[in-house]
Design an enzyme around this catalytic site. Structure first.
Site: not given
Ligand code: AMP
Length: 281
Positions: A186, A153, A30-32, A36-37, A149-150
């Protein structure tokens, strides 16, 4: 790096790559963007020939009182970040491209989507499963990368891929933390300095649980109650849930043995943060 905003354009590009025999990796976000990304992107680049990162703040996974409108967005910064990371394509459709007028089809994963985060975010995983299936269809990735982290999901997406015989392999990458233990998110950008400091209680309580289990504690209710008490002792924190569950079914466990997922969510002000730890007891 190619920027693609239409479904037709993305399908055409992916079709050409497949014709050229290139293996496609997809990292849905979802950006930002943060480290982690980036860890998912690195893994995709290591294991595939071309990497597509999608940035789409998916309206169907937000509840009516959630932060869809104010979710942080910075496409310029994200584009530069992705270019530097060596990403081949940024897929950035708008909401009407993904959900055109008349849209009616949703994916539900019975028994998994109403647990943990799903209980406090009704409809959230229906939105997630739907958009990820659509992204898989549009990009046709050989591998798709998600973060631990998720945890709920990625379990749900694995289920979708298996149940619907998808040709995409779902890869789970480790949870990335800041040096002080805070899980990267984010949403951390919403936190005040005090809230950010208070939020360290989440990783601290999970590390405590890990040590307690290593020292022989097997009573799930005891561990869960102690984590809850640690978080509740932090004045700026409000617990949403703390659970010890079977990582395959998300059903609560009574005893800590074999594989256990301890997952939690808590509010710091209006910001809802999640964290978890996987234990192999
Ligand atoms: P999001 O942009 O928050 O929807 O996350 C996009 C992807 O990045 C998802 O697969 C998340 O699980 C992964 N993600 C977000 N934060 C982390 C993190 N701290 N460590 C590992 N993966 C992450």
């Amino acid at each position: 790096m190619k920027l693609v905003t239409s479904v037709a354009g993305m399908k055409a590009l992916a079709r050409q790559w497949r014709k050229d025999g290139r293996r496609i990796g997809l990292v849905p976000t979802m950006g930002y963007l943060h480290q982690g990304h980036l860890s998912l992107i690195r893994e995709s680049r290591r294991r595939t020939d071309v990497t597509v990162v999608s940035i789409f703040v998916n309206p169907t996974q937000f509840g009516p009182n959630e932060d869809f409108k104010k979710y942080p967005r910075d496409l310029k910064k994200d584009s530069a970040y992705l270019r530097k990371a060596g990403v081949d394509c940024l897929f950035h459709p708008d909401a009407a491209e993904v959900y055109p007028p008349g849209y009616r089809t949703y994916v539900q994963v019975e028994g998994l989507e109403d647990r943990l985060c799903g209980r406090s975010r009704p409809g959230h995983f229906r939105g997630v499963a739907t958009v990820v299936l659509k992204l898989f269809d549009v990009v046709g990735p050989d591998l798709a990368f998600f973060g631990a982290k998720d945890a709920q999901q990625v379990l749900i997406i694995r289920r979708v891929a298996e149940d619907l015989n998808l040709d995409t392999e779902v890869v789970t990458c480790p949870l990335v933390r800041e040096a002080d233990g805070l899980a990267l998110s984010s949403r951390n950008s919403y936190l005040s300095a005090e809230e950010r400091k208070a939020a360290l209680v989440l990783s601290r309580s999970l590390r405590w649980a890990e040590r307690a289990v290593a020292a022989g504690e097997r009573d799930a209710a005891k561990v869960v109650a102690s984590i809850r008490a640690m978080i509740e002792a932090e004045p700026l924190a409000r617990v949403d849930y703390v659970e010890a569950v079977d990582p395959g079914t998300l059903e609560p466990v009574a005893e800590l043995h074999s594989d256990v997922l301890i997952a939690l969510a808590a509010y710091f002000g209006k910001t809802r943060l999640i964290d978890n730890i996987s234990l192999n007891v």
